[in-house]
Design an enzyme around this catalytic site. Structure first.
Site, PDB file in Angstrom:
ATOM      1  N   LEU A 141       6.703  -3.782  -7.988  1.00  0.00           N
ATOM      2  CA  LEU A 141       6.119  -4.998  -8.548  1.00  0.00           C
ATOM      3  C   LEU A 141       4.986  -4.699  -9.518  1.00  0.00           C
ATOM      4  CD1 LEU A 141       6.083  -7.251  -5.363  1.00  0.00           C
ATOM      5  CD2 LEU A 141       7.187  -7.844  -7.525  1.00  0.00           C
ATOM      6  N   ASP A 151      -8.961   6.103  -6.273  1.00  0.00           N
ATOM      7  CA  ASP A 151      -8.654   5.329  -5.079  1.00  0.00           C
ATOM      8  C   ASP A 151      -9.471   4.039  -5.069  1.00  0.00           C
ATOM      9  OD1 ASP A 151      -8.158   4.326  -2.573  1.00  0.00           O
ATOM     10  OD2 ASP A 151      -8.701   6.147  -1.485  1.00  0.00           O
ATOM     11  N   ILE A 152      -8.809   2.894  -5.250  1.00  0.00           N
ATOM     12  CA  ILE A 152      -9.527   1.621  -5.331  1.00  0.00           C
ATOM     13  C   ILE A 152      -9.936   1.084  -3.963  1.00  0.00           C
ATOM     14  CG2 ILE A 152      -8.759   0.865  -7.603  1.00  0.00           C
ATOM     15  CD1 ILE A 152      -7.023  -0.385  -4.454  1.00  0.00           C
ATOM     16  N   TYR A 164       0.388  -5.256   8.772  1.00  0.00           N
ATOM     17  CA  TYR A 164       0.673  -5.759   7.422  1.00  0.00           C
ATOM     18  C   TYR A 164       0.486  -7.276   7.349  1.00  0.00           C
ATOM     19  CZ  TYR A 164       3.536  -6.663   3.232  1.00  0.00           C
ATOM     20  OH  TYR A 164       4.003  -7.086   2.002  1.00  0.00           O
ATOM     21  N   LYS A 206      -2.244  -9.197   5.033  1.00  0.00           N
ATOM     22  CA  LYS A 206      -1.801 -10.136   4.007  1.00  0.00           C
ATOM     23  C   LYS A 206      -2.332 -11.551   4.256  1.00  0.00           C
ATOM     24  CE  LYS A 206       0.561  -7.516   1.213  1.00  0.00           C
ATOM     25  NZ  LYS A 206      -0.026  -7.206  -0.124  1.00  0.00           N
ATOM     26  N   THR A 226      11.340  -3.555  -3.492  1.00  0.00           N
ATOM     27  CA  THR A 226      10.354  -2.503  -3.711  1.00  0.00           C
ATOM     28  C   THR A 226      10.586  -1.414  -2.679  1.00  0.00           C
ATOM     29  OG1 THR A 226       8.681  -3.335  -2.174  1.00  0.00           O
ATOM     30  CG2 THR A 226       8.681  -4.278  -4.405  1.00  0.00           C
TER      31      THR A 226
END
Length: 306
Positions: free
Chosen positions: A19, A73-74, A171, A175, A205
């Site tokens: 994505l 690395d964010i 996850y 999210k 993905t």
């Protein structure tokens, strides 16, 4: 280049594949200069490589666009700060932030290790917070200097964050947290000329093609590929553009040719007795409320598999 994002600069995290790659290419095709962030990790977050980000940059440049790779690395303060700095140092501005980076470590709850919980929370939730924080700090400074921006943030949630997903407790929680962060950021940053929205995409993905293998299978030639990640990107591009003025604090689902505005928690049936309830009375009252309420949707994995 011309397009609805001409003259704008966008940073996209996790843009080396899937994505994020589709979003970066679509933004560039509509005239945006793009900071392509990607650590080049495996689907479970292991390893690093500068290759994926640089490859997307080369694709954009080959098509006449402008792009630069960012491979820090964010999920660290330093890396997130440098993402914003890369946009400013390379292109002189930042107009849109698309938070997209993530990976999976799926387990049933009783088998879910603390490290796998922490890692998914770090990449998805902290990986949204830190770039958003540093971008917002820049836009606030611009506003205080008399240069109020027309900025956009697009966060990436999931149907798992909206409805839950069996085997994805970490996850789903991350999210769902992104949705809460989106609503708070939209309220706090409006004064600085920033609109913040979230997207719950369904697309093929590395994270979905194994988990939902049958649904995500590539169709035969000539059949519309509803799960192609490129189907989601037009909404991301529009939300990143000035054409989306006035749209903030919203959550969208996007899949194939379908766009849905999601309508979240809101009051349903209510009983108020005007005094404290006795435990023995609560059951009958609650069942009455539930009988009048909308039927709950199935968890995300069950819905996708249906």
């Amino acid at each position: 280049m011309t397009g609805i994002c001409a003259g704008r600069v966008a940073a996209v995290t996790g843009a080396g594949r899937g994505l994020g790659r589709a979003h970066a290419l679509a933004l560039a095709a509509e005239g945006a200069a793009v900071v392509v962030n990607d650590l080049g990790v495996a689907a479970d977050g292991a390893g690093t490589s500068t290759g994926p980000a640089q490859q997307v940059v080369e694709e954009i440049r080959a098509r006449g666009g402008r792009a630069v790779a960012h491979t820090d690395d964010i999920t660290t303060d330093k890396g997130a700060r440098s993402l914003v700095a890369t946009a400013l140092d390379t292109f002189g501005r930042l107009d849109a932030l698309v938070n997209n980076a993530g990976f999976l470590r799926d387990r049933m709850l009783v088998n879910l290790d603390e490290d796998d919980w922490d890692a998914v929370m770090r990449v998805h939730l902290k990986g949204h917070f830190l770039p958003l924080k540093h971008a917002a700090a820049h836009w606030r400074a611009e506003t205080k200097a008399g240069r109020t921006p027309d900025a956009r943030v697009v966060n990436t949630s999931s149907g798992a964050g909206l409805l839950g997903s069996v085997g994805q407790g970490n996850y789903s929680a991350a999210k769902a947290g992104i949705l809460g962060l989106t609503l708070v950021a939209a309220a706090e940053l409006a004064r600085y000329g920033v609109q913040v929205n979230a997207l719950a995409p369904a697309a093929r993905t590395r994270m979905t093609e194994q988990t939902f293998a049958e649904t995500m299978a590539t169709p035969t030639d000539g059949v519309f590929d509803a799960m192609a990640p490129e189907n989601v990107s037009p909404l991301v591009v529009w939300l990143s553009s000035t054409d989306s003025t006035g749209v903030t604090g919203r959550v969208f689902e996007a899949e194939g040719g379908r766009i849905t505005v999601m309508e979240g928690w809101r009051p349903g049936p209510t009983i108020d007795r005007g005094a404290r309830w006795a435990p023995s009375d609560v059951g009958a009252a609650t069942r009455e409320l539930l009988s009048a309420a909308e039927v709950a949707l199935p968890v995300y994995g069950s819905r996708l598999s249906a």
